[in-house]
Design an enzyme around this catalytic site. Structure first.
Site, PDB file in Angstrom:
ATOM      1  N   PRO A 152       0.830  -1.206   0.000  1.00  0.00           N
ATOM      2  CA  PRO A 152       0.000   0.000   0.000  1.00  0.00           C
ATOM      3  C   PRO A 152       0.867   1.260   0.000  1.00  0.00           C
ATOM      4  O   PRO A 152       1.889   1.323   0.690  1.00  0.00           O
ATOM      5  CB  PRO A 152      -0.803  -0.114   1.293  1.00  0.00           C
ATOM      6  CG  PRO A 152      -0.743  -1.547   1.668  1.00  0.00           C
ATOM      7  CD  PRO A 152       0.555  -2.069   1.152  1.00  0.00           C
ATOM      8  N   GLU A 153       0.449   2.241  -0.778  1.00  0.00           N
ATOM      9  CA  GLU A 153       1.169   3.502  -0.846  1.00  0.00           C
ATOM     10  C   GLU A 153       0.275   4.607  -0.287  1.00  0.00           C
ATOM     11  O   GLU A 153      -0.741   4.324   0.356  1.00  0.00           O
ATOM     12  CB  GLU A 153       1.616   3.766  -2.288  1.00  0.00           C
ATOM     13  CG  GLU A 153       2.507   2.653  -2.838  1.00  0.00           C
ATOM     14  CD  GLU A 153       2.964   2.885  -4.263  1.00  0.00           C
ATOM     15  OE1 GLU A 153       3.130   4.057  -4.665  1.00  0.00           O
ATOM     16  OE2 GLU A 153       3.167   1.892  -5.002  1.00  0.00           O
TER      17      GLU A 153
ATOM     18  N   LYS B  54       3.612   5.934   4.516  1.00  0.00           N
ATOM     19  CA  LYS B  54       2.834   4.703   4.381  1.00  0.00           C
ATOM     20  C   LYS B  54       2.412   4.144   5.749  1.00  0.00           C
ATOM     21  O   LYS B  54       1.952   3.003   5.834  1.00  0.00           O
ATOM     22  CB  LYS B  54       3.641   3.646   3.627  1.00  0.00           C
ATOM     23  CG  LYS B  54       4.044   4.074   2.225  1.00  0.00           C
ATOM     24  CD  LYS B  54       4.940   3.035   1.573  1.00  0.00           C
ATOM     25  CE  LYS B  54       5.477   3.528   0.243  1.00  0.00           C
ATOM     26  NZ  LYS B  54       6.410   2.551  -0.384  1.00  0.00           N
TER      27      LYS B  54
ATOM     28  N   ARG C  79       2.688 -10.648   7.876  1.00  0.00           N
ATOM     29  CA  ARG C  79       3.912 -11.450   7.984  1.00  0.00           C
ATOM     30  C   ARG C  79       5.144 -10.553   7.988  1.00  0.00           C
ATOM     31  O   ARG C  79       6.120 -10.835   8.665  1.00  0.00           O
ATOM     32  CB  ARG C  79       3.987 -12.450   6.828  1.00  0.00           C
ATOM     33  CG  ARG C  79       2.928 -13.555   6.896  1.00  0.00           C
ATOM     34  CD  ARG C  79       3.254 -14.684   5.939  1.00  0.00           C
ATOM     35  NE  ARG C  79       3.281 -14.224   4.556  1.00  0.00           N
ATOM     36  CZ  ARG C  79       2.229 -14.237   3.751  1.00  0.00           C
ATOM     37  NH1 ARG C  79       1.069 -14.675   4.196  1.00  0.00           N
ATOM     38  NH2 ARG C  79       2.329 -13.821   2.502  1.00  0.00           N
TER      39      ARG C  79
ATOM     40  N   ARG D  15      13.416  -3.736  -9.160  1.00  0.00           N
ATOM     41  CA  ARG D  15      12.005  -3.357  -9.088  1.00  0.00           C
ATOM     42  C   ARG D  15      11.451  -3.212 -10.503  1.00  0.00           C
ATOM     43  O   ARG D  15      12.067  -2.561 -11.347  1.00  0.00           O
ATOM     44  CB  ARG D  15      11.816  -2.040  -8.331  1.00  0.00           C
ATOM     45  CG  ARG D  15      12.133  -2.113  -6.847  1.00  0.00           C
ATOM     46  CD  ARG D  15      11.994  -0.736  -6.215  1.00  0.00           C
ATOM     47  NE  ARG D  15      12.276  -0.749  -4.798  1.00  0.00           N
ATOM     48  CZ  ARG D  15      11.370  -0.924  -3.858  1.00  0.00           C
ATOM     49  NH1 ARG D  15      10.096  -1.099  -4.195  1.00  0.00           N
ATOM     50  NH2 ARG D  15      11.694  -0.921  -2.578  1.00  0.00           N
TER      51      ARG D  15
END
Length: 269
Positions: free
Chosen positions: A2-3, A58, A110, A259
């Site tokens: 999530p950003e 974040k 996790r 990335r």
């Protein structure tokens, strides 16, 4: 992961349900998701009220009536669900906070965590973060000064939380597309005009994603029809071999520091 738009959407929705509400129960199913022994964590939360919910980068910050804070980072794969004993996802919940019959489930933590911190600990944790894109104090001159000290490529710079807060893999690509710049472009090669284009692309891109619903894969509550809708509106991210929505050229993928990154080879310079 999530950003900013996803976490801001969480903040807005959770605020409607939990601000002013006391925590009536705490269940920890994974000790590593919290930062102290479970009995101590549980005791510190029970009967405390959520008096505010904030976002920084974040992170989500739950302000408690005790004066302490819950600091949440969902990391990769983490998500939340507002439900009850009768209504909840068939998934393992690492942490469950109860507010009477209503419950807030923290799922797939996790790598993520929910830490109880003091005000000083919170300030220290957040002190290293860069400016918020929506902060009125964050202006072009500040952006230019920060960028002038960078020598890397735009992708790596935009996702650095010390440079600017809340942008990750997805929206760095979307911002570069909006600015007509490739994510592989080096900051040192940008003209003043291109720097302004990049700056001007940040707020509209993040605002659009927030308004549409972000790209989280899971609903926040039953009959949630907004969360995740941005998945249908990507401009370049995860659009490899699809036609560019601006010029029709096929979107390409490249890897930057391991990335994945997506861009249009025609209308991004």
């Amino acid at each position: 992961m999530p950003e900013l738009p996803e976490m801001e959407l969480y903040r807005l929705e959770l605020s409607k349900h939990f601000i002013g509400k006391p925590i009536t129960g705490v269940e920890i199913n994974r000790e590593k998701s919290v930062n102290m022994p479970v009995p101590q964590f549980t005791s510190a939360l029970e009967r405390k009220k959520i008096i505010g919910i904030r976002r920084r980068a974040k992170y989500l910050i739950f302000d408690l009536s005790s004066g302490d804070h819950l600091l949440l980072h969902l990391m990769l794969g983490g998500w939340m669900f507002i439900g009850s004993d009768r209504v909840s996802p068939d998934r393992t919940k690492q942490v469950i906070l109860s507010f009477g019959e209503k419950k807030l489930f923290f799922i797939n933590l996790r790598l993520g965590y929910l830490h109880l911190v003091t005000p000083d600990e919170l300030d220290k944790k957040l002190a290293v973060l860069g400016p918020e894109p929506f902060d009125p104090k964050f202006q072009l001159t500040d952006f230019q000064e920060r960028l002038s000290k960078k020598r890397g490529v735009l992708k790596s710079i935009l996702i650095d939380p010390k440079f600017i807060a809340g942008i990750g893999n997805c929206y760095s690509d979307e911002i570069c597309f909006e600015a007509r710049l490739r994510p592989t472009k080096k900051a040192a090669d940008l003209t003043d005009h291109k720097i302004q284009s990049l700056f001007n692309a940040i707020k509209p891109t993040l605002s659009r994603a927030l308004q549409i619903g972000g790209y989280m894969d899971y609903p926040l509550y039953v009959n949630d029809t907004k969360t995740g809708c941005y998945n249908d509106h990507f401009l370049v991210y995860e659009c490899e071999n699809l036609p560019c929505k601006r010029c029709g050229t096929l979107i390409e993928r490249t890897d930057i520091s391991k990335r994945k990154s997506f861009f249009c080879p025609s209308c991004q310079d």
